[in-house]
Design an enzyme around this catalytic site. Structure first.
Site, PDB file in Angstrom:
ATOM      1  N   ASP A   1       0.849  -1.192   0.000  1.00  0.00           N
ATOM      2  CA  ASP A   1       0.000   0.000   0.000  1.00  0.00           C
ATOM      3  C   ASP A   1       0.885   1.244   0.000  1.00  0.00           C
ATOM      4  O   ASP A   1       1.780   1.384   0.838  1.00  0.00           O
ATOM      5  CB  ASP A   1      -0.893  -0.002   1.247  1.00  0.00           C
ATOM      6  CG  ASP A   1      -2.095   0.928   1.109  1.00  0.00           C
ATOM      7  OD1 ASP A   1      -2.048   1.805   0.232  1.00  0.00           O
ATOM      8  OD2 ASP A   1      -3.057   0.773   1.874  1.00  0.00           O
TER       9      ASP A   1
ATOM     10  N   ASP B   1      -3.663   2.647  -5.417  1.00  0.00           N
ATOM     11  CA  ASP B   1      -2.482   2.673  -4.542  1.00  0.00           C
ATOM     12  C   ASP B   1      -2.312   1.397  -3.720  1.00  0.00           C
ATOM     13  O   ASP B   1      -1.603   1.389  -2.717  1.00  0.00           O
ATOM     14  CB  ASP B   1      -2.560   3.873  -3.594  1.00  0.00           C
ATOM     15  CG  ASP B   1      -3.805   3.860  -2.721  1.00  0.00           C
ATOM     16  OD1 ASP B   1      -4.676   2.995  -2.931  1.00  0.00           O
ATOM     17  OD2 ASP B   1      -3.914   4.725  -1.822  1.00  0.00           O
ATOM     18  N   GLU B   2      -2.911   0.308  -4.174  1.00  0.00           N
ATOM     19  CA  GLU B   2      -2.964  -0.907  -3.357  1.00  0.00           C
ATOM     20  C   GLU B   2      -2.793  -2.139  -4.239  1.00  0.00           C
ATOM     21  O   GLU B   2      -3.431  -2.261  -5.286  1.00  0.00           O
ATOM     22  CB  GLU B   2      -4.324  -0.945  -2.649  1.00  0.00           C
ATOM     23  CG  GLU B   2      -4.444  -1.904  -1.518  1.00  0.00           C
ATOM     24  CD  GLU B   2      -5.805  -1.769  -0.842  1.00  0.00           C
ATOM     25  OE1 GLU B   2      -6.008  -2.474   0.146  1.00  0.00           O
ATOM     26  OE2 GLU B   2      -6.655  -0.982  -1.315  1.00  0.00           O
TER      27      GLU B   2
END
Length: 379
Positions: A9, A102-103
């Site tokens: 993350d 973003d993961e």
């Protein structure tokens, strides 16, 4: 073979992207979001100390942290940075799932015999930070749930390995809110019966949870006990949703076609939000009466809102429909999909507009997708 699942993350992603090109923001309280009537899209750890959180009204955030530097946000830049990170990770792992902008989930099962999964993941994280300047945290365990919870505990810029014999000792003292599927309503329901820690939840009879929560009770019990067999689904940029309309009679009625396109976008965006997708590519397709077919596409910042995507679609249609011939078909496609948490454009939309979308979605979920429509989308 034991599974080795990593959750990665990017820490305070939007803020970190701004700090890459504006180094003077490092260490300063930063809020990414809209104007006075907007909401917080992202905030730095320095502002979180004062109680600022994502999706909080901007007015409240600035009352809590008046010294914060407010930045409008640049989704074009954030999307570009997200693609750069994706390419770096994708080159280094056998199976990667992009869960949001973003993961990421990585399946490194079997990699131990070559280099060691934990060391391999550290090298990937180091490569991301070196090549992009973005801070990233990760956790390694035997499944997606434990790894995701672990990343949350490791932040900021943390690295954590949770071996099989340590899974329950790791989970037990944590709040049940740490479990990904537990929202506010479920947390309040569990709190009323005194269940606030994962250990208490894991020790409950699964039958009791089924009666209390319903069909999700068993799944929740499994997660509380560190059980999750869900696979890491290979990331595919080509995933898409689309819709087309063939006219009963060939037409040159541009105004009618523009309304039809707006309605098609509204239908697709509801599906995106319902399934928790964000799109980064829109394509418009037309077919002339002589069966000539033309398409035009545009790469856009990740979004899932009608009025933003509709603007791009109308622009593409104007550029595409240049021959004064009758059309027999129009179509719209959204591709470059990733699972996303932000369903609204938090940089431009007000609280009222976000609430309106959520209310319309609830009505459509309850009464059907045609229960409420934009007037501009009705031909």
């Amino acid at each position: 073979m034991n599974r080795a699942i990593v959750h990665m993350d990017l820490d305070t992603f939007f803020v970190s992207c701004e700090r890459v090109r504006h180094s003077e923001l490092v260490g300063k309280p930063v809020i990414i979001g809209g104007g006075d009537r907007g909401v917080v899209a992202s905030c730095s750890y320095e502002t979180r100390y004062f109680g600022v959180r994502s999706a909080m009204p901007m007015k409240m955030a600035l009352r809590l942290c008046p010294e914060a530097r407010v930045i409008r946000g640049d989704m074009d830049w954030y999307t570009k940075m997200s693609h750069e990170v994706t390419e770096i990770i994708q080159e280094k792992v056998p199976v990667m799932e992009k869960a949001s902008v973003d993961e990421f989930y990585l399946d490194l099962s079997g990699m131990d015999q070559f280099f060691g999964c934990y060391q391999w993941t550290r090298e990937i994280a180091r490569s991301v930070m070196k090549n992009t300047g973005l801070p990233i945290s990760f956790a390694l365990s035997g499944n997606k749930t434990v790894s995701k919870i672990g990343t949350g505990e490791a932040k900021p810029v943390g690295q954590l390995e949770i071996r099989e014999n340590l899974v329950q000792p790791f989970l037990n003292p944590l709040s049940v809110r740490k479990i990904p599927m537990v929202g506010n309503a479920t947390f309040q329901l569990l709190s009323r019966i005194g269940v606030r820690k994962i250990q208490t939840l894991s020790e409950m009879p699964v039958e009791v949870l089924q009666k209390l929560i319903g069909k999700n009770g068993t799944e929740l019990w499994k997660k509380a006990n560190g059980i999750d067999d869900s696979p890491v689904t290979q990331y595919a940029e080509r995933k898409s949703i689309s819709t087309e309309h063939t006219f009963s009679e060939d037409t040159m009625d541009v105004e009618n076609m523009q309304s039809l396109l707006s309605g098609m976008v509204e239908q697709l965006c509801f599906q995106l939000r319902k399934e928790k997708w964000l799109t980064s590519v829109v394509t418009v397709k037309i077919r002339y009466a002589n069966f000539d077919t033309e398409t035009k596409q545009l790469k856009i910042p990740y979004t899932a809102v009608d009025h933003t995507i509709s603007r791009y679609v109308q622009e593409l249609f104007k550029k595409l429909y240049t021959r004064r011939m009758r059309l027999r078909l129009v179509g719209v496609k959204c591709s470059g999909l990733v699972h996303g948490q932000h369903q609204m454009n938090l940089f431009e939309d007000t609280e009222e507009l976000i609430s309106l979308y959520q209310a319309m979605d609830r009505m459509k979920m309850r009464f059907g997708k045609d229960a409420v429509k934009r007037a501009g989308g009705i031909p």
